[in-house]
Design an enzyme around this catalytic site. Structure first.
Site, mmCIF file in Angstrom:
data_model
loop_
_atom_site.group_PDB
_atom_site.id
_atom_site.type_symbol
_atom_site.label_atom_id
_atom_site.label_comp_id
_atom_site.label_asym_id
_atom_site.label_seq_id
_atom_site.Cartn_x
_atom_site.Cartn_y
_atom_site.Cartn_z
ATOM 1 N N ASP A 167 0.858 -1.173 0.000
ATOM 2 C CA ASP A 167 0.000 0.000 0.000
ATOM 3 C C ASP A 167 0.903 1.234 0.000
ATOM 4 O O ASP A 167 2.107 1.135 0.281
ATOM 5 C CB ASP A 167 -0.886 -0.031 1.247
ATOM 6 C CG ASP A 167 -1.802 1.168 1.356
ATOM 7 O OD1 ASP A 167 -2.343 1.599 0.323
ATOM 8 O OD2 ASP A 167 -1.962 1.679 2.478
ATOM 9 N N ASP B 131 -0.176 5.148 1.024
ATOM 10 C CA ASP B 131 -0.423 6.030 2.163
ATOM 11 C C ASP B 131 -0.562 5.227 3.456
ATOM 12 O O ASP B 131 -1.380 4.306 3.552
ATOM 13 C CB ASP B 131 -1.704 6.843 1.934
ATOM 14 C CG ASP B 131 -1.584 7.786 0.756
ATOM 15 O OD1 ASP B 131 -1.149 8.928 0.957
ATOM 16 O OD2 ASP B 131 -1.903 7.366 -0.370
ATOM 17 N N ASP C 182 -2.287 -0.982 5.560
ATOM 18 C CA ASP C 182 -2.760 -0.429 6.834
ATOM 19 C C ASP C 182 -4.215 0.015 6.803
ATOM 20 O O ASP C 182 -4.786 0.339 7.848
ATOM 21 C CB ASP C 182 -1.914 0.800 7.208
ATOM 22 C CG ASP C 182 -2.317 2.036 6.409
ATOM 23 O OD1 ASP C 182 -2.298 1.960 5.156
ATOM 24 O OD2 ASP C 182 -2.670 3.043 7.027
#
Length: 258
Positions: free
Chosen positions: A26, A28, A209
């Site tokens: 991922d 960000d 996240d």
């Protein structure tokens, strides 16, 4: 429960010994810290240097909610697969993917985005980010006392679309993600990428996240390795306490590679 990865590198090494890995990341909150506005999320120099090494060792993909051209511009490394808009668009030098009915979906999302911008006009700190195939409503900079009002306005605007089953809404870290209710997500995108030649017969290792990364976790629970950042999702394999520890994992991957 997942194990704390920095105490379990030996365990991870045993799991992957003699196997070829592929890496999914991922952006960000994983490769970059969570920041006040989307524009501020720049890839740290040490992380970029580690990615330069890693992409030469493992087939590597970055899969993000960002629009794909924005993602490519921020990372700016050849040899990496870029999956933007939660996997709705995928680009690599040797293959690409675009969602069927893309123009119609874009028109619907543009209409929704306009309504959201009108509804939130004048609300200080609210950011409506139009990304073509998806839209994000960021409210990290909104006064906490005004957040309930913001959420009420957003849900009111989205209700006619969600009632028809036309939208999929995900709430993350001070952000609401608006996507078409299309049978496609980060998990499906990972599976599609795994079918491409350089990813075949590899063990996917995914680091994420965000709530939208749960779709990848669903697909990889039995066939891959999922590392969650900043959470302890019960069905993840490992966790990292915060985004800063991702760099330590990337360093270990470069040193542990055969």
């Amino acid at each position: 429960m997942p194990r704390y990865l920095l105490n379990a590198f030996g365990d991870l090494e045993k799991m992957t010994r003699g196997k070829k890995l592929s890496l999914f990341l991922d952006y960000d909150g994983t490769l970059t810290p969570i920041v006040a506005t989307p524009e501020q999320a720049s890839l740290p120099y040490p992380t970029r240097e580690l990615l330069k090494k890693i992409k030469g060792i493992f087939p590597t993909a970055i899969i993000s909610g960002r629009e794909i051209n924005d993602l490519r511009k921020r990372v700016a490394l050849d040899g990496i697969v870029y999956a933007g808009n939660h996997g709705f668009e995928i680009y690599a030098e040797d293959f690409s993917f675009h969602t069927k009915g893309e123009e119609g979906l874009k028109a619907d999302i543009a209409d929704i985005t306009g309504r959201l911008k009108d509804s939130l006009e004048g609300m200080k700190g609210a950011i409506v980010e139009h990304k073509g195939l998806t839209t994000s409503i960021h409210y990290r900079l909104v006064d906490e006392r005004e957040v309930p009002q913001l959420l009420t306005r957003v849900r009111r605007e989205l209700l006619p679309y969600t009632a028809k089953g036309g939208l999929r809404i995900t709430e993350g870290k001070k952000v609401i993600e608006v996507r078409p209710a299309f049978d496609w997500d980060k998990g499906r995108a990972v599976c599609w990428i795994m079918g491409q030649e350089r990813f075949r017969e590899t063990i996917p290792l995914y680091i994420g996240d965000d709530e939208t990364d749960r779709d990848a976790l669903r697909e990889l629970k039995e066939t891959g390795i999922f590392i969650v950042v900043g959470h302890r999702w019960t069905n993840a394999h490992y966790f990292l306490k915060h985004q800063g520890e991702v760099e330590k994992l990337l360093e270990w991957l470069t040193s542990a590679a055969p």
